[in-house]
Motif scaffolding. Structure first.
Motif, mmCIF file in Angstrom:
data_model
loop_
_atom_site.group_PDB
_atom_site.id
_atom_site.type_symbol
_atom_site.label_atom_id
_atom_site.label_comp_id
_atom_site.label_asym_id
_atom_site.label_seq_id
_atom_site.Cartn_x
_atom_site.Cartn_y
_atom_site.Cartn_z
ATOM 1 N N ASP A 238 0.853 -1.183 0.000
ATOM 2 C CA ASP A 238 0.000 0.000 0.000
ATOM 3 C C ASP A 238 0.902 1.251 0.000
ATOM 4 O OD1 ASP A 238 -1.621 2.118 0.724
ATOM 5 O OD2 ASP A 238 -2.758 0.967 2.221
ATOM 6 N N LEU A 239 0.759 2.081 -1.022
ATOM 7 C CA LEU A 239 1.624 3.269 -1.145
ATOM 8 C C LEU A 239 1.545 4.191 0.060
ATOM 9 C CD1 LEU A 239 1.506 4.715 -4.778
ATOM 10 C CD2 LEU A 239 3.474 3.939 -3.462
ATOM 11 N N ASP A 240 0.350 4.281 0.670
ATOM 12 C CA ASP A 240 0.193 5.145 1.854
ATOM 13 C C ASP A 240 1.095 4.671 2.994
ATOM 14 O OD1 ASP A 240 -1.624 6.702 0.575
ATOM 15 O OD2 ASP A 240 -3.391 5.719 1.452
ATOM 16 N N VAL A 241 1.215 3.352 3.114
ATOM 17 C CA VAL A 241 2.053 2.779 4.178
ATOM 18 C C VAL A 241 3.526 3.121 3.914
ATOM 19 C CG1 VAL A 241 2.835 0.599 5.218
ATOM 20 C CG2 VAL A 241 0.406 0.955 4.746
ATOM 21 N N LEU A 242 3.941 2.997 2.660
ATOM 22 C CA LEU A 242 5.336 3.327 2.318
ATOM 23 C C LEU A 242 5.602 4.811 2.542
ATOM 24 C CD1 LEU A 242 5.817 1.215 -0.947
ATOM 25 C CD2 LEU A 242 6.548 0.661 1.371
ATOM 26 N N GLN A 243 4.602 5.636 2.237
ATOM 27 C CA GLN A 243 4.798 7.073 2.440
ATOM 28 C C GLN A 243 4.814 7.434 3.928
ATOM 29 O OE1 GLN A 243 2.118 8.218 -0.583
ATOM 30 N NE2 GLN A 243 3.775 8.837 -1.947
ATOM 31 N N GLU A 244 4.001 6.726 4.709
ATOM 32 C CA GLU A 244 4.029 6.950 6.160
ATOM 33 C C GLU A 244 5.427 6.641 6.717
ATOM 34 O OE1 GLU A 244 1.131 4.628 8.355
ATOM 35 O OE2 GLU A 244 1.996 5.273 10.269
ATOM 36 N N ALA A 245 6.060 5.655 6.102
ATOM 37 C CA ALA A 245 7.420 5.277 6.525
ATOM 38 C C ALA A 245 8.469 6.228 5.953
ATOM 39 C CB ALA A 245 7.718 3.851 6.071
ATOM 40 N N GLN A 246 8.034 7.212 5.178
ATOM 41 C CA GLN A 246 8.940 8.192 4.541
ATOM 42 C C GLN A 246 10.006 7.473 3.707
ATOM 43 O OE1 GLN A 246 10.070 11.566 6.791
ATOM 44 N NE2 GLN A 246 8.001 11.899 7.502
ATOM 45 N N ILE A 247 9.506 6.607 2.842
ATOM 46 C CA ILE A 247 10.414 5.781 2.036
ATOM 47 C C ILE A 247 11.357 6.617 1.173
ATOM 48 C CG2 ILE A 247 8.691 5.415 0.208
ATOM 49 C CD1 ILE A 247 9.918 2.580 -0.140
ATOM 50 N N SER A 248 10.902 7.775 0.743
ATOM 51 C CA SER A 248 11.759 8.577 -0.144
ATOM 52 C C SER A 248 13.016 9.074 0.572
ATOM 53 C CB SER A 248 10.983 9.744 -0.742
ATOM 54 O OG SER A 248 10.465 10.520 0.298
ATOM 55 N N LYS A 249 13.009 9.041 1.906
ATOM 56 C CA LYS A 249 14.185 9.475 2.672
ATOM 57 C C LYS A 249 15.171 8.327 2.919
ATOM 58 C CE LYS A 249 11.955 13.312 3.253
ATOM 59 N NZ LYS A 249 12.183 14.326 2.221
ATOM 60 N N ALA A 250 14.770 7.113 2.570
ATOM 61 C CA ALA A 250 15.614 5.949 2.874
ATOM 62 C C ALA A 250 16.750 5.816 1.867
ATOM 63 C CB ALA A 250 14.768 4.677 2.872
ATOM 64 N N SER A 251 17.885 5.316 2.325
ATOM 65 C CA SER A 251 18.953 4.997 1.380
ATOM 66 C C SER A 251 18.997 3.487 1.112
ATOM 67 C CB SER A 251 20.308 5.483 1.888
ATOM 68 O OG SER A 251 20.481 5.136 3.230
ATOM 69 N N ILE A 252 18.361 2.732 1.997
ATOM 70 C CA ILE A 252 18.345 1.266 1.835
ATOM 71 C C ILE A 252 16.934 0.751 2.126
ATOM 72 C CG2 ILE A 252 19.335 -0.927 2.633
ATOM 73 C CD1 ILE A 252 21.690 0.806 3.805
ATOM 74 N N VAL A 253 16.429 -0.104 1.257
ATOM 75 C CA VAL A 253 15.159 -0.794 1.515
ATOM 76 C C VAL A 253 15.419 -2.293 1.379
ATOM 77 C CG1 VAL A 253 12.827 -1.250 0.632
ATOM 78 C CG2 VAL A 253 13.648 1.107 0.814
ATOM 79 N N VAL A 254 14.995 -3.039 2.394
ATOM 80 C CA VAL A 254 15.180 -4.491 2.373
ATOM 81 C C VAL A 254 13.799 -5.134 2.485
ATOM 82 C CG1 VAL A 254 16.354 -6.446 3.460
ATOM 83 C CG2 VAL A 254 17.379 -4.177 3.612
ATOM 84 N N ALA A 255 13.389 -5.852 1.447
ATOM 85 C CA ALA A 255 12.053 -6.453 1.417
ATOM 86 C C ALA A 255 12.164 -7.940 1.744
ATOM 87 C CB ALA A 255 11.419 -6.243 0.047
ATOM 88 N N VAL A 256 11.774 -8.304 2.965
ATOM 89 C CA VAL A 256 11.933 -9.696 3.421
ATOM 90 C C VAL A 256 10.632 -10.227 4.017
ATOM 91 C CG1 VAL A 256 14.445 -9.745 3.674
ATOM 92 C CG2 VAL A 256 13.078 -8.817 5.537
ATOM 93 N N THR A 257 9.505 -9.956 3.335
ATOM 94 C CA THR A 257 8.266 -10.609 3.765
ATOM 95 C C THR A 257 8.347 -12.061 3.290
ATOM 96 O OG1 THR A 257 6.907 -10.330 1.790
ATOM 97 C CG2 THR A 257 7.055 -8.427 3.276
ATOM 98 N N ASN A 258 7.340 -12.851 3.654
ATOM 99 C CA ASN A 258 7.318 -14.245 3.193
ATOM 100 C C ASN A 258 6.538 -14.375 1.884
ATOM 101 O OD1 ASN A 258 4.959 -13.510 4.385
ATOM 102 N ND2 ASN A 258 4.717 -15.346 5.632
ATOM 103 N N ASP A 259 6.325 -13.242 1.211
ATOM 104 C CA ASP A 259 5.530 -13.221 -0.014
ATOM 105 C C ASP A 259 6.400 -12.639 -1.141
ATOM 106 O OD1 ASP A 259 3.799 -12.577 -2.061
ATOM 107 O OD2 ASP A 259 2.293 -11.624 -0.788
#
Ligand code: AMP
Length: 156
Positions: free
Chosen positions: A65-86
């Motif tokens: 959900d884009l709103d969730v990523l924006q709440e996390a202020q993803i644009s400020k991140a230098s590293i994103v690690v996607a480790v869900t089980n999906d």
């Protein structure tokens, strides 16, 4: 939210998607090393895996959900690690992180080895537990001489 503002100024702001066994472990390690970490999971009980010393932030929600990523202020991140089980969620979030939010380093866990090489072409680093495990088992067997013994047994 002031805390989040302070953290976004930090160059190594890392977002981890999925607070499972791997995600929580990574979040605890990065936080203990003094890193700025935010972890997202759709299941609030998952955050129980974080250690009491975890000094990062957490967001409850579906990372697709884009709103969730924006709440996390993803644009400020230098590293994103996607480790869900999906795998599909990891791929979608990794692609959004790279293409839409222009994140420098994006790492996704993929259970399906056949999808791994495709995402390297998009600048997404992938880790595949099955491939890593196979390599590690092969290494252990080689180091202990077991592979040689097995192949020699086959010759008899
Ligand atoms: P594990 O299999 O132990 O590495 O756990 C994976 C974690 O990913 C679980 O805590 C799930 O709740 C979480 N998860 C799965 N899909 C999503 C998603 N779309 N958004 C956020 N968290 C997710």
């Amino acid at each position: 939210m002031d805390l989040l503002k302070d953290r976004k100024a930090n160059a190594d702001y890392t977002i981890i998607i999925g607070c499972g066994r791997l995600g929580a472990n990574l979040a605890n390690t990065l936080s203990d090393d003094g890193g700025s970490v935010l972890i997202i999971d759709k299941n609030k009980d998952a955050f129980r895996k974080l250690s009491p010393s975890f000094g990062g932030l957490s967001v409850i929600g579906d990372a697709m959900d884009l709103d969730v990523l924006q709440e996390a202020q993803i644009s400020k991140a230098s590293i994103v690690v996607a480790v869900t089980n999906d795998d599909n969620a990891n791929i979608l979030v990794a692609q959004l992180a790279r293409e839409m939010f222009k994140i420098q380093r994006v790492i996704a866990r993929l259970y399906d080895p056949e999808r791994e090489c495709v995402y390297r072409e998009f600048g997404i680093d992938t880790i595949c537990p099955a491939v890593l495990s196979a390599k590690e088992i092969d290494k252990i067997l080689s180091e202990t001489g077991m592979l040689k013994d097995i192949s020699e047994e086959g010759k008899q």
